[in-house]
Design an enzyme around this catalytic site. Structure first.
Site, PDB file in Angstrom:
ATOM      1  N   ARG A  67     -10.982   1.369  -7.165  1.00  0.00           N
ATOM      2  CA  ARG A  67     -12.049   1.368  -5.699  1.00  0.00           C
ATOM      3  C   ARG A  67     -13.080   2.278  -6.428  1.00  0.00           C
ATOM      4  NH1 ARG A  67     -10.290   4.181  -0.116  1.00  0.00           N
ATOM      5  NH2 ARG A  67     -10.858   6.927  -2.237  1.00  0.00           N
ATOM      6  N   ASP A  95       1.035  -1.506  -0.468  1.00  0.00           N
ATOM      7  CA  ASP A  95      -0.609  -0.204  -0.064  1.00  0.00           C
ATOM      8  C   ASP A  95       0.924   1.478   0.277  1.00  0.00           C
ATOM      9  OD1 ASP A  95      -1.912   2.242   0.562  1.00  0.00           O
ATOM     10  OD2 ASP A  95      -3.103   0.608   1.597  1.00  0.00           O
ATOM     11  N   ASP A 127      -6.233   3.348  -7.053  1.00  0.00           N
ATOM     12  CA  ASP A 127      -7.009   4.428  -6.078  1.00  0.00           C
ATOM     13  C   ASP A 127      -7.195   5.547  -5.645  1.00  0.00           C
ATOM     14  OD1 ASP A 127      -8.373   3.621  -3.420  1.00  0.00           O
ATOM     15  OD2 ASP A 127      -6.241   4.263  -1.905  1.00  0.00           O
ATOM     16  N   ASP A 159     -12.598   0.831   1.891  1.00  0.00           N
ATOM     17  CA  ASP A 159     -12.152   0.530   3.315  1.00  0.00           C
ATOM     18  C   ASP A 159     -13.301  -0.056   4.388  1.00  0.00           C
ATOM     19  OD1 ASP A 159     -10.361   1.928   1.777  1.00  0.00           O
ATOM     20  OD2 ASP A 159     -10.371   3.629   2.125  1.00  0.00           O
ATOM     21  N   GLU A 167     -12.016   8.099  -7.170  1.00  0.00           N
ATOM     22  CA  GLU A 167     -13.460   9.244  -6.904  1.00  0.00           C
ATOM     23  C   GLU A 167     -13.167  10.097  -7.425  1.00  0.00           C
ATOM     24  OE1 GLU A 167     -11.984   8.050  -4.313  1.00  0.00           O
ATOM     25  OE2 GLU A 167     -12.776   5.828  -4.289  1.00  0.00           O
ATOM     26  N   HIS A 180      -6.662  -7.906   3.717  1.00  0.00           N
ATOM     27  CA  HIS A 180      -5.634  -6.342   3.603  1.00  0.00           C
ATOM     28  C   HIS A 180      -6.209  -5.786   4.535  1.00  0.00           C
ATOM     29  CE1 HIS A 180      -4.601  -2.413   2.084  1.00  0.00           C
ATOM     30  NE2 HIS A 180      -5.715  -2.018   2.172  1.00  0.00           N
TER      31      HIS A 180
END
Ligand SMILES: *[C@@H]1O[C@H](CO)[C@@H](O)[C@H](O)[C@H]1NC(C)=O
Ligand SMILES: *[C@@H]1O[C@H](CO)[C@@H](O)[C@H](O)[C@H]1NC(C)=O
Ligand SMILES: *[C@@H]1O[C@H](CO)[C@@H](O)[C@H](O)[C@H]1NC(C)=O
Ligand SMILES: *[C@@H]1O[C@H](CO)[C@@H](O)[C@H](O)[C@H]1NC(C)=O
Ligand SMILES: *[C@@H]1O[C@H](CO)[C@@H](O)[C@H](O)[C@H]1NC(C)=O
Ligand SMILES: CC(=O)N[C@H]1CO[C@H](CO)[C@@H](O)[C@@H]1O
Length: 929
Positions: free
Chosen positions: A594, A396, A512, A610, A515, A668
């Protein structure tokens, strides 16, 4: 009232259409001759800016006014369930309501969300100028005759209804005068000709706006918008309602609610947002698609190709209302009739899912906060030593230097390059995270990603034309890559190439925060006061404003305002990243995103974001996986054992079992939580993980074949029960169990301490995976044993499942023998498929380098059929297990030659034929008596 005809507005059209045609030409050239790996079509001037209709307003004010106050008869006897909300925002009074030309009834028969202010029966803001139908469909022009309560009603609208295929009708309502925004992707292939014998008919009415789609075979109106609700088409408020033929509705994601959606005045809001999964909220992805299933099994799908923020409201009638704040109304309606066919038809429009590399179907281990290479390595090695099959190690953001994209921490991750090379030696793979925001404060000449981005001018701009600055993970501030800029393709490819050459050779990317997420709400300077930031109607987004946790709506991409492109950002990033990786590595790309939009599955997989480590969240992951499959993104999974908050041994033991059956299987964990890889959690978790993952690895050839069928046909991989049993109403709300393809039924334990599960088993012949015991179900709940180390699994009669001996990773297992599980139905028949290729090749279908085999059981004989064997590598059959063999077997013949190595297990009624060495690309016959 002056009688204005749409005509008078259309004078400018010829001129405008010249430009449109030029643009179409480019798009056409692009689409007809796509590069090997499709790169996005970017046209700098493709009219994607929202169009203001200012010039029409003054004219309009002369000609139209608010709708008249409705006569009492238009308001009376409207069923509560069929009241469509005429005042969705603000505090309504009778006066305000009637000023809109709507009906007022504060008292309803039913408590709930029945709107007190609702549209009268004859509410209409538009009138047809003309409407013409042919065999191919209908074209109509309508003009605005009354003002809606929203600014800038579009004066003239055109409706095009096209009978595109037997099972799909396309209905587009748009402004024929001024081009409005339409999403540049997913690119929908144009259909030549039209269906002469469609499964549907579409009704229109010259006195009513809307359309009704009727299924010919049942005569049911599946989507009836004729005169329903309050059709509105203003610049920033587009609304259409329709009555539906069923209350069994699925989709409209991304959401964290029940799989079967409520129709009890339920609002789904679609607007990509970095939001921890929670009920009733807009989350990371937007998929304006739903599947409806009628009792009896007839199914249909509705896709609104519109990327603007929107609310979709379901009410008990049952009925749906779309309220979107831009673009056009562009519907594709699919007639199925089976649920699986609806998804196939939907993915024909948005794109069939990509075929993942074979290794990516193995198990993945990751966490945020390994904090060093040493720790990453230690944990990984402990798990390998415990025998946990592991194909992919991840890192990550803690692998980055100061959380900067495209740089790694040379102190704590010193030796990363060698580590990755060693992984490759062992047959393992490595994946890292990357964000779309990059640091903008590094000294010039020290950080190539920013220097290059400035030089190539590929960053998102703010309203005043400067680089928009926000803040994500970087120490100071963050600039955002503009994935709608044509030059980003080279930028991204070169950056990835440079990182791979100079640093380390990862095998896939985890995109990631796309958005995109931005902490300061808009930018570090906030957002300007603008009608794009504060539209007249704001969908029910979390935080109440569009720019919460993301960049400003007025932010500028090369092809338009963020207002229109927001929901498409991750799709654009996915397309560009998919192309860049395949160019750099020459191998089939692996990407997990994501944020997602319709069509994302063609380029990337996805994960649930998440979530938190609770039993409830674990259960909620099943609807998430099933929805992803509905949306054409079968490669999806949830963070196994939960991301935020501390997991427990009991939870992780069960979650590893369930997660072993996520199409994308990754454990994860968040930073500062205690380690939750199997070994760190102790022997119980190791025990469960070993058992479940060994089964996953054994069944990988079956799983890979399902992904192939998804890639070629648009099939689902993880499937709700009702996809296989559409006429069984009892399956419609089952979302605690699911299937892999048609044949493997997965029944996880979702309650702490439980060692049995009461599962709904649809009618038919089933076999326990572990014991081989037969279960004949009449369509009933059956109690199944589920000791702590076991996830109940049933095999469905009628199928052949291909298997392979498991190993520590897929590079090793791919050299081992394959096998077949033969699972007979009541008639002692079964069939199945195997797709096999090298697992890494780009476009095996186009290159025709693969094997495809079929297997058939009839009575006491198994044969194969070689459809194609162009991939030359041994596909050796080592063993065949036949379930449900009722009488003792005395002899087995392979290609008419006696075979000694078999055993018959009288308790489980299984015949096991072993030590075979059959090349599956040659035809074979296996018989027993
Ligand atoms: C319908 O009306 C539009 C707009 O006024 C006009 O351009 C078109 O030619 C008409 N079509 C027919 C078939 O009359
Ligand atoms: C309203 O619609 C009904 C039938 O749908 C029709 O009979 C009636 O005349 C309409 N009333 C007005 C005022 O248009
Ligand atoms: C755009 O960015 C510049 C510099 O970063 C800043 O000075 C300006 O205020 C910003 N404009 C808006 C509308 O946020
Ligand atoms: C962003 O907006 C939300 C909702 O209005 C608010 O709760 C949050 O504090 C804001 N964040 C910042 C950094 O201003
Ligand atoms: C795994 O658990 C089962 C029962 O829960 C037990 O019989 C078995 O010995 C365990 N195996 C290991 C390796 O701990
Ligand atoms: C379904 C569920 O439990 N969602 C939770 C996920 O986590 C957030 C924040 O931690 C909660 O608010 C949600 O309720």
């Amino acid at each position: 009232m002056k009688n204005i005809r749409c005509n008078s507005f259309l004078r400018g059209v010829c001129f405008a259409s010249f430009f449109v045609n030029v643009i179409y030409f480019f798009i056409f050239v692009f689409v007809v001759f796509p590069p090997k790996n499709e790169i996005p079509n970017f046209e700098k001037s493709s009219g994607m800016y929202p169009v203001k209709n200012d010039r029409l307003i003054s004219e309009k004010e002369f000609t139209v006014g608010l709708p008249p106050v409705p006569e009492f008869t238009q308001c009376e006897k409207v069923n509560d369930d069929e009241k469509f909300d005429c005042f969705p925002r603000g505090i309504v009074t009778q006066n305000l309501c009637e000023n809109r030309g709507c009906c007022w009834s504060a008292v309803s028969n039913k408590v709930g969300s029945v709107p007190p202010c609702y549209y009268p029966r004859n509410y209409t803001l538009y009138k047809y100028e003309n409407i013409t139908s042919t065999d191919a469909g209908t074209v109509g022009y309508m003009k605005n005759v009354h003002l809606s309560p929203y600014p800038e009603d579009i004066q003239c609208l055109r409706i095009d209804i096209n009978y595109e295929t037997d099972s799909r009708v396309h209905v587009k309502i748009y402004d024929p005068i001024q081009t409005r925004f339409e999403p540049p992707f997913p690119y929908v292939p144009k259909v030549k000709g039209y269906s002469r014998n469609p499964l549907y008919e579409v009704k229109t009415d010259k006195n009513k706006i809307g359309f009704t789609v009727v299924r010919k075979s049942s005569k049911k109106a599946i989507f009836d918008s004729l005169g329903v609700g309050g059709f509105t088409f203003a610049n920033q408020f587009l609304q259409l309602s329709a009555k539906l033929s069923t209350k069994f509705i699925y989709g409209l994601g991304q959401h964290r609610n029940d799989f079967l959606l409520s129709t009890d005045w339920y609002t789904r809001t679609l607007f990509n947002r970095d939001q921890t999964p929670a009920e009733d909220m807009n989350l990371y992805g937007s998929h304006p698609f739903f599947l409806g299933v009628e009792e009896g099994g007839d199914s249909f799908g509705v896709f609104l190709l519109n990327s603007n923020a929107m609310d979709v409201i379901l009410q008990p009638s049952p009925a749906v209302t779309y309220r979107t704040i831009g673009g056009i109304l562009n519907f594709y309606i699919f007639l199925g009739p089976t649920p699986e066919e609806v998804i196939q038809q939907y993915t024909e429009v948005v794109g069939k899912p990509m075929l993942p590399p074979y290794w990516s179907l193995g198990f993945h281990l990751c966490r945020w906060g390994y904090n060093s290479l040493e720790n990453t390595k230690t944990i990984m090695e402990k798990n390998l030593a415990a025998g946990i099959p592991l194909d992919v190690q991840w890192n990550d953001i803690d692998y980055m230097e100061d959380r900067k994209d495209l740089l790694y921490d040379k102190k704590n991750f010193a030796g990363l390059s060698k580590f990755v090379d060693d992984l490759h030696e062992q047959g393992m793979h490595y994946v890292v995270i990357i964000d779309p925001g990059i640091s903008n404060v590094e000294a010039p000449g020290t950080y190539f990603p920013y220097d290059d981005a400035v030089a190539m001018d590929v960053l998102v701009k703010n309203n005043t034309g400067d680089i928009l600055l926000g803040k994500v993970w970087n120490t100071e501030t963050t600039a955002f890559l503009d994935f709608f800029n044509p030059d980003i393709v080279d930028y991204w490819k070169n950056s990835i190439l440079r990182q791979q050459k100079e640093q380390f050779k990862y095998d896939g990317l985890w995109i990631d925060m796309n958005e995109p997420s931005d902490a300061p709400n808009g930018s570090i300077y906030g957002c300007p006061d603008d009608v794009l930031e504060h539209p007249p109607y704001v969908p029910s987004v979390s935080g109440g404003q569009l720019s919460v946790n993301t960049i400003c709506m007025t932010a500028k991409h090369t092809s338009g305002n963020h207002y229109n492109l927001h929901n498409l950002y991750s799709l654009a990033e996915g397309i560009v990243t998919n192309y860049a990786i395949s160019q750099v590595t020459g191998k089939r790309p692996f990407i997990i995103s994501r944020a997602t939009f319709s069509g994302q599955g063609k380029y990337t997989g996805t994960w649930g974001g998440d979530n938190i480590s609770t039993w409830k969240e674990m259960a909620r992951s099943i609807p998430y996986i099933l929805n992803s499959n509905l949306f054409g993104m079968p490669l999806s999974g949830e963070d196994i054992c939960g991301f935020q908050k501390e997991t427990t041994v009991a939870l992780c033991q069960r979650w590893m079992q369930l997660g072993a059956f996520y199409p994308f299987s990754r454990n994860h964990n968040s930073i500062n939580e205690k380690p939750q890889d199997p070994v760190s959690l102790g022997p119980d978790v190791v025990n469960s993980s070993l058992k479940a993952l060994t089964i996953r690895y054994t069944l990988l050839p079956y799983l890979y074949t399902l992904f192939w069928l998804a890639h070629i046909n648009g099939d689902t991989v993880a499937r709700p029960l009702f996809f296989e049993f559409p006429s069984d109403v009892k399956t419609y709300d089952v979302s605690t169990q699911f299937l892999w393809g048609p044949a493997l039924h997965i029944i996880p334990v979702l309650t702490e301490g439980a060692t049995k599960v009461d599962a709904y088993i649809p009618k038919g012949r089933w076999f326990d995976y572990y014991t081989g015991n037969e279960i004949i179900s009449k369509g009933e709940r059956i109690r199944l044993p589920a000791p702590l180390d076991t996830i109940p699994l049933l095999l469905r009669g009628g199928y052949v499942i291909s298997t392979q001996e498991p190993a520590l990773n897929t590079v090793i297992s791919r050299n081992k023998n394959m096998g077949l599980l033969i699972i007979p139905n009541e008639k002692n028949e079964a069939k199945g498929f195997l797709f096999w290729d090298d697992g890494d090749l780009i476009d095996p279908y186009e290159k025709n380098e693969y094997n495809f085999l079929e297997f058939y059981l009839t009575e006491n004989k198994v044969i194969n059929k070689v459809v194609k064997c162009n991939y030359i590598e041994q596909t050796n059959l080592g063993n065949v297990d036949i379930f449900g063999v009722k009488t003792t077997v005395n002899s087995v013949m392979i290609n008419n030659v006696n075979w000694k190595n078999f055993k018959y297990l009288p308790d489980s009624k299984k015949l096991i034929i072993e030590d075979l060495n059959i090349d599956m690309c040659q035809t074979f016959v296996i018989q027993w008596t």
